[in-house]
Design an enzyme around this catalytic site. Structure first.
Site, PDB file in Angstrom:
ATOM      1  N   SER A 139       0.867  -1.196   0.000  1.00  0.00           N
ATOM      2  CA  SER A 139       0.000   0.000   0.000  1.00  0.00           C
ATOM      3  C   SER A 139       0.895   1.234   0.000  1.00  0.00           C
ATOM      4  O   SER A 139       2.090   1.133   0.297  1.00  0.00           O
ATOM      5  CB  SER A 139      -0.832  -0.025   1.291  1.00  0.00           C
ATOM      6  OG  SER A 139      -1.518   1.186   1.489  1.00  0.00           O
ATOM      7  N   TYR A 152      -1.876  -0.832  10.624  1.00  0.00           N
ATOM      8  CA  TYR A 152      -1.992  -1.155   9.193  1.00  0.00           C
ATOM      9  C   TYR A 152      -0.693  -0.815   8.465  1.00  0.00           C
ATOM     10  O   TYR A 152      -0.143  -1.642   7.726  1.00  0.00           O
ATOM     11  CB  TYR A 152      -3.169  -0.373   8.601  1.00  0.00           C
ATOM     12  CG  TYR A 152      -3.399  -0.617   7.120  1.00  0.00           C
ATOM     13  CD1 TYR A 152      -3.841  -1.849   6.656  1.00  0.00           C
ATOM     14  CD2 TYR A 152      -3.196   0.401   6.185  1.00  0.00           C
ATOM     15  CE1 TYR A 152      -4.068  -2.075   5.301  1.00  0.00           C
ATOM     16  CE2 TYR A 152      -3.425   0.187   4.836  1.00  0.00           C
ATOM     17  CZ  TYR A 152      -3.857  -1.044   4.402  1.00  0.00           C
ATOM     18  OH  TYR A 152      -4.078  -1.266   3.059  1.00  0.00           O
TER      19      TYR A 152
HETATM   20  N1  LIG Z   1      -8.697  -0.143  -1.434  1.00  0.00           N
HETATM   21  C1  LIG Z   1      -7.601   0.554  -1.273  1.00  0.00           C
HETATM   22  O1  LIG Z   1      -7.604   1.806  -1.399  1.00  0.00           O
HETATM   23  C2  LIG Z   1      -6.297  -0.146  -0.968  1.00  0.00           C
HETATM   24  C3  LIG Z   1      -5.119   0.613  -0.997  1.00  0.00           C
HETATM   25  C4  LIG Z   1      -3.914  -0.012  -0.707  1.00  0.00           C
HETATM   26  C5  LIG Z   1      -3.876  -1.363  -0.412  1.00  0.00           C
HETATM   27  N2  LIG Z   1      -5.036  -2.070  -0.383  1.00  0.00           N
HETATM   28  C6  LIG Z   1      -4.943  -3.500  -0.054  1.00  0.00           C
HETATM   29  O2  LIG Z   1      -5.626  -4.258  -1.024  1.00  0.00           O
HETATM   30  C7  LIG Z   1      -5.991  -5.517  -0.470  1.00  0.00           C
HETATM   31  C8  LIG Z   1      -7.434  -5.818  -0.849  1.00  0.00           C
HETATM   32  O3  LIG Z   1      -8.286  -4.883  -0.216  1.00  0.00           O
HETATM   33  P1  LIG Z   1      -9.597  -4.267  -0.909  1.00  0.00           P
HETATM   34  O4  LIG Z   1      -9.361  -2.829  -1.067  1.00  0.00           O
HETATM   35  O5  LIG Z   1      -9.995  -5.069  -2.060  1.00  0.00           O
HETATM   36  O6  LIG Z   1     -10.641  -4.393   0.305  1.00  0.00           O
HETATM   37  P2  LIG Z   1     -11.831  -5.425   0.601  1.00  0.00           P
HETATM   38  O7  LIG Z   1     -12.877  -5.299  -0.437  1.00  0.00           O
HETATM   39  O8  LIG Z   1     -12.206  -5.194   2.025  1.00  0.00           O
HETATM   40  O9  LIG Z   1     -11.163  -6.854   0.431  1.00  0.00           O
HETATM   41  C9  LIG Z   1     -10.428  -7.481   1.438  1.00  0.00           C
HETATM   42  C10 LIG Z   1     -10.345  -8.963   1.122  1.00  0.00           C
HETATM   43  O10 LIG Z   1      -9.538  -9.601   2.134  1.00  0.00           O
HETATM   44  C11 LIG Z   1     -10.231 -10.740   2.614  1.00  0.00           C
HETATM   45  N3  LIG Z   1      -9.891 -10.984   4.019  1.00  0.00           N
HETATM   46  C12 LIG Z   1     -10.012 -10.143   5.071  1.00  0.00           C
HETATM   47  N4  LIG Z   1      -9.671 -10.752   6.209  1.00  0.00           N
HETATM   48  C13 LIG Z   1      -9.321 -12.027   5.865  1.00  0.00           C
HETATM   49  C14 LIG Z   1      -8.893 -13.163   6.604  1.00  0.00           C
HETATM   50  N5  LIG Z   1      -8.758 -13.149   7.946  1.00  0.00           N
HETATM   51  N6  LIG Z   1      -8.626 -14.304   5.931  1.00  0.00           N
HETATM   52  C15 LIG Z   1      -8.782 -14.359   4.585  1.00  0.00           C
HETATM   53  N7  LIG Z   1      -9.186 -13.326   3.836  1.00  0.00           N
HETATM   54  C16 LIG Z   1      -9.450 -12.171   4.470  1.00  0.00           C
HETATM   55  C17 LIG Z   1     -11.714 -10.408   2.457  1.00  0.00           C
HETATM   56  O11 LIG Z   1     -12.496 -11.586   2.296  1.00  0.00           O
HETATM   57  P3  LIG Z   1     -13.379 -12.302   3.424  1.00  0.00           P
HETATM   58  O12 LIG Z   1     -14.095 -11.249   4.189  1.00  0.00           O
HETATM   59  O13 LIG Z   1     -14.282 -13.179   2.591  1.00  0.00           O
HETATM   60  O14 LIG Z   1     -12.432 -13.105   4.245  1.00  0.00           O
HETATM   61  C18 LIG Z   1     -11.705  -9.640   1.143  1.00  0.00           C
HETATM   62  O15 LIG Z   1     -11.798 -10.520   0.051  1.00  0.00           O
HETATM   63  C19 LIG Z   1      -5.737  -5.400   1.037  1.00  0.00           C
HETATM   64  O16 LIG Z   1      -4.520  -6.062   1.356  1.00  0.00           O
HETATM   65  C20 LIG Z   1      -5.597  -3.913   1.254  1.00  0.00           C
HETATM   66  O17 LIG Z   1      -4.790  -3.616   2.368  1.00  0.00           O
HETATM   67  C21 LIG Z   1      -6.248  -1.501  -0.647  1.00  0.00           C
END
Ligand SMILES: NC(=O)c1ccc[n+]([C@@H]2O[C@H](COP(=O)([O-])OP(=O)(O)OC[C@H]3O[C@@H](n4cnc5c(N)ncnc54)[C@H](OP(=O)(O)O)[C@@H]3O)[C@@H](O)[C@H]2O)c1
Length: 262
Positions: A139, A152
């Site tokens: 990130s 985080y």
């Molecule tokens: N969106 C942004 O602006 C942004 C920016 C930088 C980095 N990121 C990173 O991108 C990645 C994906 O995030 P996103 O933005 O797509 O958010 P999201 O829609 O909340 O997706 C998060 C995913 O992680 C899974 N997850 C959460 N806890 C888990 C656990 N204990 N075991 C297995 N799976 C788990 C969730 O699935 P379940 O609930 O089904 O387990 C979900 O599929 C993350 O690592 C986040 O830190 C996002």
């Protein structure tokens, strides 16, 4: 550019957001996808919308006790794994001073220990085949700290340290490591973030709301992998912050401290 046709791509966090969009995008490139996260029903829905072959493999990143069996199942699903996309994770919205250490540990457990445990369990397969790609979603918070994100940011920095080391160590085995730094992507990450009590924050941040789509993020992610980029930066104008931080650290501090925490 390397073709993804018939490649087997294992995606964690595939039930929503970036992981879901990546599953669709890899599938559209002809890849076979293995979809993991905790919510099996949600994963099945994603699988039903994938173009090609898919396999649903539920797992909880905060519990690595069954990872060797899970890795065995992933390899058996299509006979091999070519790419591991370590994407699953949770964010945080609470000040360090009010956050009990249990919450820090929970974020680290999912984002860091769960992530690297899965990689370590799959690594012998990649070493044996003398090939494989590990794609890790860090990130902007893996480059600098920010309000309400102490745990985080720590977890995302930790990933960078681990995977930059692994990249050097595993080059001899022809294993590639790609570190991905997304900026603001419009997903439910802020809604799913945990607060000081470990409860979900439940609100869409303004920054995420104005971010690029998860689909665009997935397209740029795949382009970066195909171009064999070690570090892949994906976002809008917020990515300028990295250049300012690098070349003008004092200016960076004065700008970043005025930004809204959400
Ligand atoms: N969106 C942004 O602006 C942004 C920016 C930088 C980095 N990121 C990173 O991108 C990645 C994906 O995030 P996103 O933005 O797509 O958010 P999201 O829609 O909340 O997706 C998060 C995913 O992680 C899974 N997850 C959460 N806890 C888990 C656990 N204990 N075991 C297995 N799976 C788990 C969730 O699935 P379940 O609930 O089904 O387990 C979900 O599929 C993350 O690592 C986040 O830190 C996002």
């Amino acid at each position: 550019m390397e073709s993804l046709n018939e490649k087997v791509v294992w995606i964690t966090g595939a039930s929503s957001g970036i992981g879901e969009a990546a599953a669709m995008a890899f599938s559209n490139h002809g890849a076979k996808v293995i979809l993991s996260s905790r919510r099996a029903d949600q994963l099945k829905q994603v699988a039903s919308r994938c173009k090609g072959d898919s396999y649903v493999l539920p797992l909880d990143l905060s519990d690595n006790s069954n990872f060797s069996d899970i890795v065995k199942e992933a390899i058996e699903a299509f006979g091999q794994v070519d790419v591991l996309l370590n994407n699953g994770g949770i964010s945080q919205r609470s000040e360090a001073a009010e956050t009990p250490i249990e919450v820090d540990r929970k974020v680290m457990e999912v984002n860091y220990f769960g992530n690297i445990s899965l990689t370590k369990a799959l690594l012998p397969h990649f070493q044996e085949r003398q090939q494989g790609r590990i794609v890790v979603i860090s990130s902007l918070s893996g480059k600098f700290g920010f309000f309400l994100r102490s745990a985080y940011a720590a977890s995302k920095f930790a990933l960078v340290g681990f995977y930059e080391s692994l990249r050097l160590e595993e080059e001899k085995n022809n294993i590639r490591v790609h570190l991905v730094y997304p900026g603001f992507i419009k997903t439910n990450i802020s809604k799913n973030a945990i607060d000081a009590n470990g409860n979900t924050h439940g609100e869409m941040d303004n920054n995420q709301n104005k971010g690029i789509s998860a689909q665009e993020c997935a397209t740029r992610l795949i382009r970066g992998i195909q171009k064999d980029k070690k570090d892949i930066f994906i976002g809008g104008k917020e990515m300028m912050s990295l250049k300012i931080q690098r070349f003008f650290p004092n200016l960076f501090h004065s700008i970043i401290k005025k930004q809204s925490a959400t």
